[in-house]
Design a protein around this motif. Structure first.
Motif, short mmCIF file in Angstrom:
data_model
loop_
_atom_site.label_atom_id
_atom_site.label_comp_id
_atom_site.label_asym_id
_atom_site.label_seq_id
_atom_site.Cartn_x
_atom_site.Cartn_y
_atom_site.Cartn_z
N MET A 1 0.85 -1.19 0.00
CA MET A 1 0.00 0.00 0.00
C MET A 1 0.88 1.24 0.00
O MET A 1 1.98 1.23 0.52
CB MET A 1 -0.91 -0.04 1.23
N ASN A 3 2.46 4.57 1.11
CA ASN A 3 2.64 5.24 2.39
C ASN A 3 3.65 6.37 2.27
O ASN A 3 4.58 6.49 3.04
CB ASN A 3 3.03 4.25 3.48
N ARG A 59 -5.05 6.92 -7.75
CA ARG A 59 -5.91 5.72 -7.78
C ARG A 59 -6.40 5.45 -9.21
O ARG A 59 -6.37 4.32 -9.68
CB ARG A 59 -7.10 5.88 -6.83
N ASP A 72 0.49 -7.27 -10.19
CA ASP A 72 -0.09 -7.22 -8.86
C ASP A 72 -0.32 -5.76 -8.45
O ASP A 72 0.54 -4.91 -8.68
CB ASP A 72 0.86 -7.92 -7.88
N ARG A 73 -1.45 -5.48 -7.85
CA ARG A 73 -1.79 -4.10 -7.46
C ARG A 73 -0.70 -3.48 -6.57
O ARG A 73 -0.29 -2.35 -6.79
CB ARG A 73 -3.14 -4.03 -6.76
N GLU A 74 -0.26 -4.20 -5.57
CA GLU A 74 0.73 -3.65 -4.63
C GLU A 74 2.04 -3.32 -5.35
O GLU A 74 2.63 -2.26 -5.12
CB GLU A 74 0.99 -4.63 -3.48
N GLU A 77 1.43 -0.21 -7.49
CA GLU A 77 1.41 1.00 -6.66
C GLU A 77 2.82 1.41 -6.26
O GLU A 77 3.17 2.60 -6.35
CB GLU A 77 0.56 0.77 -5.41
N GLN A 78 3.63 0.45 -5.83
CA GLN A 78 4.99 0.77 -5.39
C GLN A 78 5.83 1.33 -6.53
O GLN A 78 6.54 2.32 -6.36
CB GLN A 78 5.67 -0.48 -4.81
#
Length: 97
Positions: A1, A3, A59, A72-74, A77-78
């Motif tokens: 996620m 951060n 998003r 993969d979503r994670e 995102e990273q």
């Protein structure tokens, strides 16, 4: 996620005006007029650059990439966050919270 204190999933991302961008062999290259530096955005970086021509949330950007690529979503995102943080540090994108 995600951060990062500077960029969140709800942050709006957009291009800073005044960059010269060209396609070279399937990759985007850019000259920043404001800082005089050249950047090779690569293939996926070029896709991201094109996507933020009109500002959108992180998003929305992630969702668009996930619809286009099998990742993969994670991880997506990273990787996107890391790329955007580099562009932000170079002052070639704008982030609005």
């Amino acid at each position: 996620m995600i951060n990062s204190q500077m960029i969140s999933l709800e942050s709006t991302v957009g291009q800073v005006e005044g960059n010269i961008v060209s396609d070279m062999g399937g990759e985007k290259v850019m000259l920043s007029i404001s800082n005089g530096k050249y950047y090779n955005l690569g293939e996926i970086g070029g896709v991201i650059w094109d996507a933020i021509e009109k500002p959108l949330t992180l998003r929305e950007l992630i969702d668009n990439l996930l619809n286009e690529y099998q990742v993969d979503r994670e991880i997506c995102e990273q990787q996107v966050l890391s790329f955007l943080e580099m562009l932000l540090k170079e002052e070639i994108i704008l982030i609005r919270s």
